[in-house]
Design a protein around this motif. Structure first.
Motif, PDB file in Angstrom:
ATOM      1  N   TYR A 176       6.005  16.136  -1.826  1.00 53.37           N
ATOM      2  CA  TYR A 176       5.301  17.025  -2.752  1.00 53.37           C
ATOM      3  C   TYR A 176       5.280  18.438  -2.181  1.00 53.37           C
ATOM      4  O   TYR A 176       4.714  18.672  -1.109  1.00 53.37           O
ATOM      5  N   VAL A 177       5.919  19.341  -2.882  1.00 55.62           N
ATOM      6  CA  VAL A 177       5.924  20.736  -2.438  1.00 55.62           C
ATOM      7  C   VAL A 177       6.288  21.614  -3.641  1.00 55.62           C
ATOM      8  O   VAL A 177       7.159  21.252  -4.436  1.00 55.62           O
ATOM      9  N   ASN A 178       5.598  22.736  -3.747  1.00 55.16           N
ATOM     10  CA  ASN A 178       5.869  23.613  -4.894  1.00 55.16           C
ATOM     11  C   ASN A 178       7.118  24.452  -4.654  1.00 55.16           C
ATOM     12  O   ASN A 178       7.348  24.915  -3.531  1.00 55.16           O
ATOM     13  N   ASP A 179       7.872  24.657  -5.707  1.00 51.54           N
ATOM     14  CA  ASP A 179       9.044  25.530  -5.592  1.00 51.54           C
ATOM     15  C   ASP A 179       8.567  26.982  -5.525  1.00 51.54           C
ATOM     16  O   ASP A 179       7.473  27.303  -5.979  1.00 51.54           O
ATOM     17  N   VAL A 180       9.394  27.824  -4.940  1.00 53.19           N
ATOM     18  CA  VAL A 180       9.023  29.241  -4.893  1.00 53.19           C
ATOM     19  C   VAL A 180       9.200  29.856  -6.283  1.00 53.19           C
ATOM     20  O   VAL A 180      10.018  29.394  -7.076  1.00 53.19           O
ATOM     21  N   ASP A 181       8.423  30.889  -6.548  1.00 57.93           N
ATOM     22  CA  ASP A 181       8.630  31.614  -7.797  1.00 57.93           C
ATOM     23  C   ASP A 181       9.084  33.038  -7.450  1.00 57.93           C
ATOM     24  O   ASP A 181       9.232  33.387  -6.275  1.00 57.93           O
ATOM     25  N   GLY A 189       0.807  -1.228   0.000  1.00 62.33           N
ATOM     26  CA  GLY A 189       0.000   0.000   0.000  1.00 62.33           C
ATOM     27  C   GLY A 189       0.835   1.271   0.000  1.00 62.33           C
ATOM     28  O   GLY A 189       2.054   1.246  -0.146  1.00 62.33           O
ATOM     29  N   LEU A 190       0.100   2.377   0.145  1.00 64.19           N
ATOM     30  CA  LEU A 190       0.735   3.696   0.157  1.00 64.19           C
ATOM     31  C   LEU A 190       0.462   4.356   1.513  1.00 64.19           C
ATOM     32  O   LEU A 190      -0.650   4.231   2.033  1.00 64.19           O
ATOM     33  N   LEU A 191       1.449   5.063   2.033  1.00 66.38           N
ATOM     34  CA  LEU A 191       1.207   5.887   3.225  1.00 66.38           C
ATOM     35  C   LEU A 191       1.178   7.332   2.761  1.00 66.38           C
ATOM     36  O   LEU A 191       2.153   7.819   2.187  1.00 66.38           O
ATOM     37  N   LEU A 192       0.062   7.985   2.997  1.00 62.88           N
ATOM     38  CA  LEU A 192      -0.106   9.373   2.544  1.00 62.88           C
ATOM     39  C   LEU A 192      -0.051  10.304   3.757  1.00 62.88           C
ATOM     40  O   LEU A 192      -0.818  10.142   4.714  1.00 62.88           O
ATOM     41  N   PHE A 193       0.881  11.257   3.721  1.00 66.83           N
ATOM     42  CA  PHE A 193       1.068  12.219   4.820  1.00 66.83           C
ATOM     43  C   PHE A 193       0.608  13.600   4.367  1.00 66.83           C
ATOM     44  O   PHE A 193       1.048  14.074   3.318  1.00 66.83           O
ATOM     45  N   THR A 194      -0.214  14.261   5.194  1.00 66.44           N
ATOM     46  CA  THR A 194      -0.625  15.624   4.860  1.00 66.44           C
ATOM     47  C   THR A 194       0.090  16.610   5.785  1.00 66.44           C
ATOM     48  O   THR A 194       0.048  16.475   7.007  1.00 66.44           O
ATOM     49  N   GLY A 195       0.764  17.587   5.169  1.00 69.31           N
ATOM     50  CA  GLY A 195       1.315  18.695   5.958  1.00 69.31           C
ATOM     51  C   GLY A 195       0.240  19.755   6.101  1.00 69.31           C
ATOM     52  O   GLY A 195      -0.819  19.664   5.484  1.00 69.31           O
ATOM     53  N   ASP A 245       1.977  23.728   3.017  1.00 62.72           N
ATOM     54  CA  ASP A 245       1.532  23.111   1.762  1.00 62.72           C
ATOM     55  C   ASP A 245       2.474  22.031   1.237  1.00 62.72           C
ATOM     56  O   ASP A 245       2.885  22.059   0.068  1.00 62.72           O
ATOM     57  N   CYS A 246       2.828  21.112   2.100  1.00 63.98           N
ATOM     58  CA  CYS A 246       3.615  19.941   1.681  1.00 63.98           C
ATOM     59  C   CYS A 246       2.748  18.693   1.867  1.00 63.98           C
ATOM     60  O   CYS A 246       1.842  18.668   2.701  1.00 63.98           O
ATOM     61  N   ALA A 247       3.069  17.676   1.125  1.00 61.88           N
ATOM     62  CA  ALA A 247       2.490  16.358   1.361  1.00 61.88           C
ATOM     63  C   ALA A 247       3.593  15.358   1.055  1.00 61.88           C
ATOM     64  O   ALA A 247       4.634  15.721   0.500  1.00 61.88           O
ATOM     65  N   ALA A 248       3.394  14.113   1.443  1.00 65.61           N
ATOM     66  CA  ALA A 248       4.413  13.100   1.155  1.00 65.61           C
ATOM     67  C   ALA A 248       3.736  11.739   1.019  1.00 65.61           C
ATOM     68  O   ALA A 248       2.648  11.517   1.564  1.00 65.61           O
ATOM     69  N   VAL A 249       4.377  10.878   0.278  1.00 68.19           N
ATOM     70  CA  VAL A 249       3.853   9.523   0.066  1.00 68.19           C
ATOM     71  C   VAL A 249       4.995   8.529   0.178  1.00 68.19           C
ATOM     72  O   VAL A 249       6.081   8.760  -0.351  1.00 68.19           O
TER      73      VAL A 249
END
Ligand code: GLY
Ligand code: MN
Length: 463
Positions: free
Chosen positions: A73-78, A21-27, A58-62
């Motif tokens: 999962y996290v967006n880079d800064v612009d 399975g997958l472990l989904l983490f919410t930041g 606004d991060c998440a991880a799997v």
């Protein structure tokens, strides 16, 4: 942040507890106060911090167990972000600091979870406490947000609770730092307190201490002359010489580890006889906990033991009467102690309470009581080495509860209401310390114990 290997090892241990399975983490995201760009101080989710270390919104991880891979999962800064916030660490750098090499934009989370859903793969996730994360899971998993709670993974919860309950040496060091900030907060109250000041002057001063030590409060400060209101966040009263003052407050240090202490002091700087009578019973209960707490002993048994100390002490004053064991069996002590002896503490002041109190504080062997008072005990199970717990007995004179029990004749045979009346103006006493369970016993956390005896408190308040 801890060393990279701390996070890598934690994730490796967790991974080994699952076969598939997958472990989904919410930041966590930012939380607006009154308009979107005016946010409360950012607080990352504690489980996210524990495994992924990244204190950024606004991060998440799997973790994909079958493929033995992990993604952040996290967006880079612009450039817009840089204009307003200055240069930022890139997402690649962020990932590298916690040993993750696959860092993707947040939108990729949707693709990867959608694929897993289509293939019918098991996706483990934890209980959510923020609506934006619940909504995100709802979109990712195709489950109505109000039903998300029915799909949380017990296996995931239990694995996280198992790991986070036992603190490692790095964590203990951080908790100790938070305790040392707590020491400054409480001794400041003792030194500043005098009749005529407003409660908010003290509350503001100690909240400021947390910030001045590069941290924050671990929960909203409880500081009030209405000691009998257990979680009173009102600080609007003027300090009066004949009152007691409770301060239940702790710090979160810069690594987000917590402390939680309570002291109750006489505003005048000198205890009256009645205040001292009640104070010393609570102190005896607090000290007894330190004497009894050790691996393999259940915290529920210690809670019941200190309930007896409190009952015995109140019997000596004539406030309670009858057989102590029988009174506690019947829950009569709960008129004066309607809460539990303590809770786990770590990255959360009530550690992991978001995962469910019963997973954290109880197990198949020790189950939660349904009796009024004891049912409020958050931590009941057997202690283990490197658990961090609070020790916070109290005695309160809550007018509404006393009136209810009296009119409903609850536990009448154990309570002497005439004597209760004589002590109403004491309001209450709570004394809280933070304990680390050791090999054979426990020790108080923090460099020095915050003044706690009648003599120590009167001495520091004199200065
Ligand atoms: N010190 C506040 C609480 O434990 O609930
Ligand atoms: Mn506490």
């Amino acid at each position: 942040m801890f060393d990279t290997k701390v996070y890598v090892e934690r994730r490796n241990r967790l991974r080994k507890m699952f076969r598939t399975g997958l472990l989904l983490f919410t930041g966590n995201g930012e939380s607006p106060m009154n308009y979107p760009s005016n946010a409360y101080k950012f607080r990352q989710d504690s489980t996210f911090l524990y495994y992924w270390g990244i204190n950024y919104p606004d991060c998440a991880a799997v973790m994909d167990i079958d493929k033995d891979t992990e993604y952040l999962y996290v967006n880079d800064v612009d450039i817009d972000d840089i204009i307003w916030m200055g240069p930022q660490e890139s997402v690649k750098e962020k990932g590298a600091r916690v040993g993750v090499h696959s860092v993707c934009p947040l939108k990729d989370l949707f693709t990867s979870i959608n694929n897993a859903v289509r293939l019918g793969r098991k996706i483990h996730f934890l209980p959510q406490y923020r609506q934006d994360n619940t909504e995100m899971l709802s979109t990712l998993l195709g489950i109505k947000s109000k039903h998300i709670k029915n799909y949380v993974s017990q296996k995931f919860i239990k694995a996280v609770v198992d790991m986070r309950s036992v603190k490692d040496e790095y964590e203990i060091e951080e908790i100790e730092k938070a305790c040392n900030i707590g020491y400054k907060m409480h001794t400041t109250v003792m030194k500043m307190c005098k009749p005529g000041l407003m409660e908010y002057e003290l509350a503001g001063a100690i909240e400021g201490i947390t910030i001045a030590n590069s941290g924050y409060i671990s929960f909203p400060v409880i500081l009030s002359q209405n000691v009998h209101i257990l979680h009173n966040h009102d600080h609007s009263q003027k300090l009066a010489a004949n009152r007691m003052l409770i301060t239940d407050a702790g710090a979160e240090n810069e690594m987000n580890y917590c402390s939680d202490f309570t002291r109750t002091i006489p505003v005048s700087g000198k205890f009256t006889q009645k205040q001292k009578d009640i104070y010393n019973i609570v102190l005896e209960a607090n000290n007894k906990t330190i004497e009894l707490a050790k691996p393999d002993v259940s915290y529920k048994s210690i809670h019941l033991e200190i309930a007896k100390i409190i009952t015995h002490g109140l019997c000596n004053l004539g406030i309670m009467r009858g057989n102590v064991d029988e009174a506690v069996e019947n829950g009569a002590h709960a008129l004066f102690l309607p809460h539990g002896l303590g809770h786990m503490m770590g990255l959360d002041v009530h550690d992991m309470e978001n995962l469910g109190e019963n997973y954290v504080g109880y197990d198949d062997e020790i189950i939660r009581s349904d009796q009024f008072g004891t049912s409020s005990l958050r931590m009941g199970r057997r202690l283990q080495k490197n658990f961090v717990i609070t020790d916070e007995p109290g005695i309160y004179f809550i007018p509404e509860l006393i009136a209810k029990w009296k009119s409903e004749k609850i536990n009448m045979e154990f309570i002497n209401y005439d004597k209760v009346n004589e002590y109403m103006d004491v309001s209450g006493v709570r004394i809280e310390d933070d304990l680390l369970i050791t090999e054979n016993g426990c020790r108080l956390l923090g460099k020095k114990r915050i003044p706690v005896t009648v003599e120590e408190i009167e001495e520091i308040m004199k200065k």
